[in-house]
Design an enzyme around this catalytic site. Structure first.
Site, PDB file in Angstrom:
ATOM      1  N   GLY A 164       0.868  -1.190   0.000  1.00 23.24           N
ATOM      2  CA  GLY A 164       0.000   0.000   0.000  1.00 23.24           C
ATOM      3  C   GLY A 164       0.894   1.225   0.000  1.00 23.24           C
ATOM      4  O   GLY A 164       1.335   1.694  -1.043  1.00 23.24           O
ATOM      5  N   GLU A 167      -4.441   7.459  -2.642  1.00 26.12           N
ATOM      6  CA  GLU A 167      -3.420   8.231  -3.364  1.00 26.12           C
ATOM      7  C   GLU A 167      -2.329   8.770  -2.424  1.00 26.12           C
ATOM      8  O   GLU A 167      -1.815   9.868  -2.589  1.00 26.12           O
ATOM      9  CB  GLU A 167      -4.053   9.317  -4.235  1.00 26.12           C
TER      10      GLU A 167
HETATM   11  N1  CAA Z   1       8.969  11.789  -8.896  1.00 24.98           N
HETATM   12  C1  CAA Z   1       9.972  11.119  -9.495  1.00 24.98           C
HETATM   13  N2  CAA Z   1      10.663  10.126  -8.907  1.00 24.98           N
HETATM   14  C2  CAA Z   1      10.322   9.806  -7.654  1.00 24.98           C
HETATM   15  C3  CAA Z   1       9.293  10.455  -6.954  1.00 24.98           C
HETATM   16  C4  CAA Z   1       8.605  11.492  -7.624  1.00 24.98           C
HETATM   17  N3  CAA Z   1       7.601  12.160  -7.066  1.00 24.98           N
HETATM   18  N4  CAA Z   1       9.188   9.915  -5.730  1.00 24.98           N
HETATM   19  C5  CAA Z   1      10.126   8.951  -5.655  1.00 24.98           C
HETATM   20  N5  CAA Z   1      10.806   8.882  -6.811  1.00 24.98           N
HETATM   21  C6  CAA Z   1      11.918   8.008  -7.175  1.00 24.98           C
HETATM   22  C7  CAA Z   1      13.074   8.231  -6.197  1.00 24.98           C
HETATM   23  O1  CAA Z   1      13.894   9.321  -6.605  1.00 24.98           O
HETATM   24  C8  CAA Z   1      13.800   6.900  -6.284  1.00 24.98           C
HETATM   25  O2  CAA Z   1      14.565   6.855  -7.473  1.00 24.98           O
HETATM   26  P1  CAA Z   1      16.173   6.668  -7.416  1.00 24.98           P
HETATM   27  O3  CAA Z   1      16.372   5.294  -6.828  1.00 24.98           O
HETATM   28  O4  CAA Z   1      16.567   6.786  -8.837  1.00 24.98           O
HETATM   29  O5  CAA Z   1      16.688   7.755  -6.538  1.00 24.98           O
HETATM   30  C9  CAA Z   1      12.666   5.902  -6.476  1.00 24.98           C
HETATM   31  O6  CAA Z   1      11.570   6.627  -7.000  1.00 24.98           O
HETATM   32  C10 CAA Z   1      12.264   5.228  -5.173  1.00 24.98           C
HETATM   33  O7  CAA Z   1      11.819   6.274  -4.331  1.00 24.98           O
HETATM   34  P2  CAA Z   1      11.976   6.235  -2.740  1.00 24.98           P
HETATM   35  O8  CAA Z   1      13.325   5.682  -2.364  1.00 24.98           O
HETATM   36  O9  CAA Z   1      11.594   7.562  -2.216  1.00 24.98           O
HETATM   37  O10 CAA Z   1      10.887   5.133  -2.360  1.00 24.98           O
HETATM   38  P3  CAA Z   1      10.306   4.731  -0.973  1.00 24.98           P
HETATM   39  O11 CAA Z   1      10.226   3.262  -0.920  1.00 24.98           O
HETATM   40  O12 CAA Z   1      11.027   5.419   0.148  1.00 24.98           O
HETATM   41  O13 CAA Z   1       8.758   5.236  -1.051  1.00 24.98           O
HETATM   42  C11 CAA Z   1       6.914   6.752  -0.969  1.00 24.98           C
HETATM   43  C12 CAA Z   1       8.419   6.561  -1.207  1.00 24.98           C
HETATM   44  C13 CAA Z   1       6.726   8.272  -1.090  1.00 24.98           C
HETATM   45  C14 CAA Z   1       6.487   6.311   0.418  1.00 24.98           C
HETATM   46  C15 CAA Z   1       6.115   6.026  -2.068  1.00 24.98           C
HETATM   47  O14 CAA Z   1       6.253   4.639  -1.962  1.00 24.98           O
HETATM   48  C16 CAA Z   1       4.644   6.384  -2.052  1.00 24.98           C
HETATM   49  O15 CAA Z   1       4.248   7.428  -2.582  1.00 24.98           O
HETATM   50  N6  CAA Z   1       3.785   5.514  -1.455  1.00 24.98           N
HETATM   51  C17 CAA Z   1       2.332   5.707  -1.498  1.00 24.98           C
HETATM   52  C18 CAA Z   1       1.719   5.043  -2.679  1.00 24.98           C
HETATM   53  C19 CAA Z   1       0.390   5.608  -3.040  1.00 24.98           C
HETATM   54  O16 CAA Z   1       0.193   6.804  -3.096  1.00 24.98           O
HETATM   55  N7  CAA Z   1      -0.541   4.723  -3.332  1.00 24.98           N
HETATM   56  C20 CAA Z   1      -1.836   5.141  -3.769  1.00 24.98           C
HETATM   57  C21 CAA Z   1      -2.456   4.058  -4.595  1.00 24.98           C
HETATM   58  S1  CAA Z   1      -3.240   4.641  -6.039  1.00 24.98           S
HETATM   59  C22 CAA Z   1      -4.791   5.106  -5.563  1.00 24.98           C
HETATM   60  O17 CAA Z   1      -5.103   5.230  -4.425  1.00 24.98           O
HETATM   61  C23 CAA Z   1      -5.686   5.431  -6.684  1.00 24.98           C
HETATM   62  C24 CAA Z   1      -7.108   5.272  -6.392  1.00 24.98           C
HETATM   63  O18 CAA Z   1      -7.683   4.283  -6.756  1.00 24.98           O
HETATM   64  C25 CAA Z   1      -7.870   6.416  -5.791  1.00 24.98           C
END
Ligand code: CAA
Length: 429
Positions: free
Chosen positions: A165, A397
């Protein structure tokens, strides 16, 4: 005494700066970049069109659809005909070619009345259409984006899994590279538009050893062999929306349906969600302002202790706090939308808008029930539904906790985008 000295110094420096700027001819220039909080005629028309649609088409039956978990099939079809499902898509791909500010305004109006409809609208606009238009190939746009933007079909975004998630990099769904196709296997959970959509954007792991860099995004058609729709979720709120799990068993996905380069899938998901969060923030804003409008109206009708309850300070202070928090949420949503329209990085402002608007929605709707007293606890008065609907905006989201991860990483300077200043127009410390 010390304060006075500091004040005088500040005053002196401000005067000196103004004088200097006048000398350099910058003051007249500043007049042209003055901040303008007024909406354009076009924005006002879109806002009114969305408001009229919500009142005329969504309000009738909204309580029944919530009660019986009915997806608003006919209403979504009409919304598509009016161009609300592909609002920001270029007209050459069937969209309305509007800006993100228009989208925020429309989302607020639709969400005031029916958040089950607005989540469908949000996912289609800002996750599916935006993702395809920004990163899809020309063939993918012609084949999939055009019908989605025209509202002939709707789309869904399949990232979440039973064990992935918030921790979205832990994808268990696999997409094995078989040469000219991928073999897709796995389960996706809590998918908005799960059964109603015919086009899915699916995130899956191709190279587990590469972690987030091994993930891909694919366009998958619901009708393909091996795609199974799970049971509809029986939810607390947004009960009219269509939330399902989706299973993939040996689904053959043609190579040309991968979006972007091999390994681009996680970045695709993150970039797409950054804009999606503006949509959900606007949904939360709409839920909050809908509840506020109802509470305000009720407070002028209901009498207690010999006068309308709006004449009691206990209620006045609640309404004042509601209005203030809603206005702050609205400004955050519009700022994020403006940044997106200006092609600036809106990841931070989108997350700020979402966390603040969703917490505002939860607080305002709870207070709106309180203003209504016993009537607020029964279905006919709508506010209990808005309170139930508000909760999901703190979860999907990206939960409020995930938004705080994004915000803190950026503000502390740990995010890839680097440094941050308190505001686009602010001074750095
Ligand atoms: N833009 C571009 N690249 C990004 C980014 C962004 N906004 N955020 C992260 N990245 C990149 C990072 O730079 C990294 O790349 P590198 O290895 O090249 O540096 C890579 O992605 C991995 O990023 P993190 O190391 O930051 O990853 P993390 O494991 O620490 O997770 C997190 C970060 C912000 C917690 C992310 O996992 C996240 O957003 N989680 C939530 C997911 C989410 O929103 N789910 C919603 C489901 S969809 C939905 O709900 C739709 C619906 O039906 C209504």
């Amino acid at each position: 005494m010390m304060d006075n000295v500091e004040f005088c110094e500040t005053d002196f420096f401000t005067s000196a700066l103004m004088f200097n700027m006048r000398l350099r001819g910058l003051i007249p220039l500043l007049k042209h970049v003055i901040m303008d909080f007024q909406l354009t005629e076009e924005h006002l028309m879109i806002q009114k069109a969305a408001r009229d649609f919500a009142v005329n088409e969504l309000l009738p039956g909204v309580i029944e659809r919530d009660e019986h978990q009915q997806f608003p099939v006919e209403q979504i079809r009409k919304l598509g005909e009016l161009g609300f499902l592909g609002m920001m898509v270029d007209p050459k791909y069937g969209g309305a070619g509007l800006d993100t500010i228009s989208y925020v305004l429309a989302m607020e109006e639709i969400s005031k009345i029916d958040a089950s409809t607005s989540v469908c609208m949000s996912v289609n606009n800002s996750l599916v259409c935006w993702g395809l238009e920004t990163y899809g190939s020309e063939e993918q746009k012609q084949k999939y984006l055009v019908p989605l933007a025209q509202g002939q079909v709707i789309g869904a975004f399949l990232l979440s899994e039973p064990e992935a998630g918030s921790d979205a990099t832990s994808q268990r769904t696999t997409a094995e590279d078989k040469g000219d196709y991928y073999l897709l296997n796995g389960t996706k959970n809590w998918i908005t538009n799960g059964n109603s959509a015919s086009t899915y954007l699916v995130i899956a792991q191709t190279h587990p050893e590469k972690g987030s860099k091994g993930i891909n995004a694919f366009i998958v058609e619901k009708s393909w062999a091996g795609v199974t729709i799970g049971a509809k979720e029986n939810k607390l709120g947004i009960r009219g929306s269509d939330t399902h799990s989706i299973m993939f068993q040996d689904v053959k996905v043609p190579k040309e349906n991968r979006i972007g380069e091999d390994g681009f899938g996680f970045k695709f998901a993150m970039k797409t969600l950054a804009g999606g969060r503006i949509g959900i923030a606007s949904q939360a804003l709409g839920i909050a302002s809908g509840a506020y409008e109802l509470a305000l109206k009720y407070s002028k009708e209901r009498k207690a202790f010999g006068k309308e309850i709006s004449q009691h300070q206990a209620i006045q202070f609640k309404l004042a706090d509601m209005a203030t928090r809603i206005e702050a949420a609205r400004l955050l949503c519009l700022k994020a939308a403006w940044e997106k329209d200006q092609h600036l990085d809106y990841t931070l402002s989108g997350s700020m808008a979402k966390v603040f608007a969703s917490e505002t929605a939860m607080w305002v709707t709870t207070e709106a029930v309180q203003v209504h007293g016993g009537y607020g606890y029964v279905k006919e008065y709508h506010v209990e539904r808005l309170m139930r609907d508000a909760k999901i905006t703190q979860i999907y989201e990206g939960t409020s906790e995930v938004q705080r991860i994004v915000i803190s990483r950026t503000t502390i300077g740990l995010a890839a985008s680097g440094g941050w200043q308190p505001s686009a127009i602010g001074f750095s410390f």
